[in-house]
Design an enzyme around this catalytic site. Structure first.
Site, mmCIF file in Angstrom:
data_model
loop_
_atom_site.group_PDB
_atom_site.id
_atom_site.type_symbol
_atom_site.label_atom_id
_atom_site.label_comp_id
_atom_site.label_asym_id
_atom_site.label_seq_id
_atom_site.Cartn_x
_atom_site.Cartn_y
_atom_site.Cartn_z
ATOM 1 N N CYS A 73 42.703 32.847 37.520
ATOM 2 C CA CYS A 73 41.938 33.833 36.780
ATOM 3 C C CYS A 73 41.024 33.338 35.679
ATOM 4 O O CYS A 73 41.483 32.778 34.694
ATOM 5 C CB CYS A 73 42.946 34.746 36.070
ATOM 6 N N ASN A 83 49.631 28.455 36.284
ATOM 7 C CA ASN A 83 48.489 27.597 36.559
ATOM 8 C C ASN A 83 47.923 27.161 35.210
ATOM 9 O O ASN A 83 47.416 27.999 34.470
ATOM 10 C CB ASN A 83 47.471 28.476 37.278
ATOM 11 N N GLY A 100 39.691 40.829 34.707
ATOM 12 C CA GLY A 100 39.642 42.231 34.278
ATOM 13 C C GLY A 100 40.878 43.009 34.648
ATOM 14 O O GLY A 100 41.701 42.573 35.447
ATOM 15 N N GLU A 101 41.002 44.178 34.019
ATOM 16 C CA GLU A 101 42.113 45.080 34.320
ATOM 17 C C GLU A 101 41.524 46.273 35.074
ATOM 18 O O GLU A 101 40.851 47.125 34.472
ATOM 19 C CB GLU A 101 42.802 45.503 33.013
ATOM 20 N N CYS A 123 39.270 37.967 46.602
ATOM 21 C CA CYS A 123 39.798 38.395 45.309
ATOM 22 C C CYS A 123 38.608 38.717 44.421
ATOM 23 O O CYS A 123 37.790 37.837 44.141
ATOM 24 C CB CYS A 123 40.646 37.267 44.709
ATOM 25 N N SER A 146 45.894 45.004 41.379
ATOM 26 C CA SER A 146 46.864 44.375 40.487
ATOM 27 C C SER A 146 46.638 44.862 39.061
ATOM 28 O O SER A 146 45.520 44.835 38.554
ATOM 29 C CB SER A 146 46.694 42.854 40.561
ATOM 30 N N CYS A 192 46.593 33.849 30.008
ATOM 31 C CA CYS A 192 45.463 34.077 30.916
ATOM 32 C C CYS A 192 44.132 33.638 30.305
ATOM 33 O O CYS A 192 43.873 33.878 29.129
ATOM 34 C CB CYS A 192 45.418 35.570 31.267
ATOM 35 N N CYS A 225 46.618 39.020 27.484
ATOM 36 C CA CYS A 225 47.823 38.321 27.959
ATOM 37 C C CYS A 225 47.754 36.856 27.520
ATOM 38 O O CYS A 225 46.707 36.218 27.623
ATOM 39 C CB CYS A 225 47.939 38.421 29.480
ATOM 40 N N SER A 230 51.898 43.305 37.340
ATOM 41 C CA SER A 230 52.160 42.017 36.685
ATOM 42 C C SER A 230 53.277 42.219 35.678
ATOM 43 O O SER A 230 53.071 42.825 34.637
ATOM 44 C CB SER A 230 50.894 41.506 36.001
ATOM 45 N N LEU A 231 54.455 41.729 36.004
ATOM 46 C CA LEU A 231 55.634 42.002 35.167
ATOM 47 C C LEU A 231 55.886 40.854 34.190
ATOM 48 O O LEU A 231 55.874 41.030 32.991
ATOM 49 C CB LEU A 231 56.845 42.224 36.079
ATOM 50 N N HIS A 232 56.162 39.677 34.732
ATOM 51 C CA HIS A 232 56.223 38.421 33.980
ATOM 52 C C HIS A 232 57.387 38.253 33.003
ATOM 53 O O HIS A 232 57.545 37.175 32.427
ATOM 54 C CB HIS A 232 54.904 38.129 33.247
ATOM 55 N N CYS A 271 37.996 40.519 29.706
ATOM 56 C CA CYS A 271 39.163 41.402 29.730
ATOM 57 C C CYS A 271 39.658 41.591 28.310
ATOM 58 O O CYS A 271 39.587 40.675 27.494
ATOM 59 C CB CYS A 271 40.260 40.773 30.595
ATOM 60 N N GLU A 316 33.561 36.123 38.676
ATOM 61 C CA GLU A 316 34.150 35.224 39.670
ATOM 62 C C GLU A 316 34.649 36.011 40.876
ATOM 63 O O GLU A 316 35.237 37.078 40.731
ATOM 64 C CB GLU A 316 35.376 34.529 39.075
#
Ligand code: SAH
Length: 352
Positions: free
Chosen positions: A331, A288, A157-158, A103, A189, A117, A114, A212-214, A110, A90
């Site tokens: 994502c 989201n 992905g990371e 983006c 990111s 996600c 998480c 990405s803390l969250h 991935c 994507e």
């Protein structure tokens, strides 16, 4: 099979095309990267017989478009691109008032797991190559008819788990013979691969880092993001602070607001505490909704309160403008919906 020249650096092109003189590699690089040529036939400054020989051995290929979805407000366009082996990634174009931003994805699937996600639902299929990542940017440039103003590596992905290809792509995009893109216009990111953040600091490429803390404590963060069990908050914040100090670039901490999970004033208080004194700001992302995930979005009231708390307690915060929710821009959602192939999850966290 013909070898693809797209994504090669000038040095690699020179080597590949030897014994042709180096200036030929330069001409071809300009045709590929500056003029977007996809066939050798159109390269008028090359002798005709050479064009024929090149066409027999090589091709110039970026991804094929499989799907395009435009948001109803016309600001976001999402593409599903097909790669040579049939995998799909994507790419999202966002038209902001300050310019066009793309983006891009860094992996097919991935492995980070998480809990909120969609990209990670079926595990990792494979890393993208530098050429494929660069191809995502070129695809959107060609769609727009001009070069995008900024790039965020925040798709599926990371990126720091695909480190070498990522760095190769960044350096190539920065080259004058390619896109001449300023590193400052590029944001990476990460979910927090601490050793790779340290390595990135030493590359001397001042890209913007987004972490990405969250969650403001290890218990909650480990429950939401398995990577926190490998690299805890303390080591992550130290790496973020060190990145900011070494590069002089403010780090952005992404914080998804999950209704009733991490969005109370107490969470905001703890977040402000752990970030105090850092060269950092916080980007709040209202969750989201993803079909397969059970979390709920926060209420508007909770978002505003959280935002207000941070800003009145010394932490610059923004709320991410929701873009393209009607085209599944969050994502991995488009790919997850169209996914047909089987994917084998990988289990190792290797960073080299
Ligand atoms: N692996 C990288 C980049 C990809 S994720 C990283 O973790 O940063 C890009 C961002 O989107 C991350 O901040 C991620 O946590 C967030 N994200 C993932 N799923 C989401 C969802 N359903 N709603 C809102 N943000 C989401």
């Amino acid at each position: 099979m013909k070898k693809n020249l797209f994504g090669l650096t000038l040095t690699e092109l020179e080597r590949e095309l030897a014994p042709l003189p180096k200036f030929r590699a330069k001409q071809i690089a300009a045709h590929i990267y500056k003029h977007g040529m996809k066939t050798f036939d159109a390269m008028n400054d090359l002798p005709k017989n050479l064009r024929g020989e090149l066409a027999e051995r090589y091709e110039i290929k970026i991804a094929d478009i499989k799907k395009q979805l435009d948001s109803s407000d016309g600001l976001t366009t999402k593409f599903l691109l097909g790669l040579a082996d049939g995998a799909a990634v994507e790419v999202v174009l966002m038209r902001h008032d300050y310019g066009n931003s793309v983006c891009i994805s860094s992996q097919v699937g991935c492995q980070m797991g998480c809990k909120f996600c969609a990209s990670t639902l079926k595990g990792l299929e494979r890393n993208l190559t530098a050429a494929e990542m660069l191809g995502e940017i070129f695809f959107v440039n060609e769609f727009l008819g001009k070069v995008v103003d900024s790039v965020v590596i925040m798709g599926t992905g990371e990126p720091l788990m695909n480190y070498d290809a990522l760095i190769k792509m960044l350096r190539l995009a920065h080259e004058d013979y390619c896109l001449g893109m300023s590193y400052r216009k590029i944001t990476i990111s990460t979910c927090g691969i601490v050793p790779a953040i340290k390595k990135l600091r030493d590359e001397k490429i001042p890209v913007t880092l987004s972490i990405s803390l969250h969650a403001p404590d290890d218990k909650l963060r480990s429950a939401l993001m398995p990577i926190n069990s490998a690299f805890d908050l303390k080591s992550l914040l130290a790496a973020g602070n060190d990145y900011a100090q070494s590069t002089g670039r403010r780090v952005t901490y992404e914080y998804i607001l999950l209704g009733g999970v991490n969005d109370t004033e107490e969470h905001a208080r703890r977040l402000a505490k752990i970030l105090s004194g850092q060269l950092a700001n916080v980007n709040l992302i209202p969750f989201n909704p993803v079909d397969e995930r059970t979390f709920s979005p926060p209420t508007n009231h909770a978002v505003k309160k959280f935002f207000h708390f941070l800003n009145t307690h010394g932490i610059g915060a923004t709320i991410r403008k929701e873009m393209g929710a009607d085209v599944n821009a969050a994502c991995g959602q488009l790919r997850a919906k169209t996914l047909r192939q089987r994917i084998t999850p990988l289990k190792n966290f290797s960073t080299s």
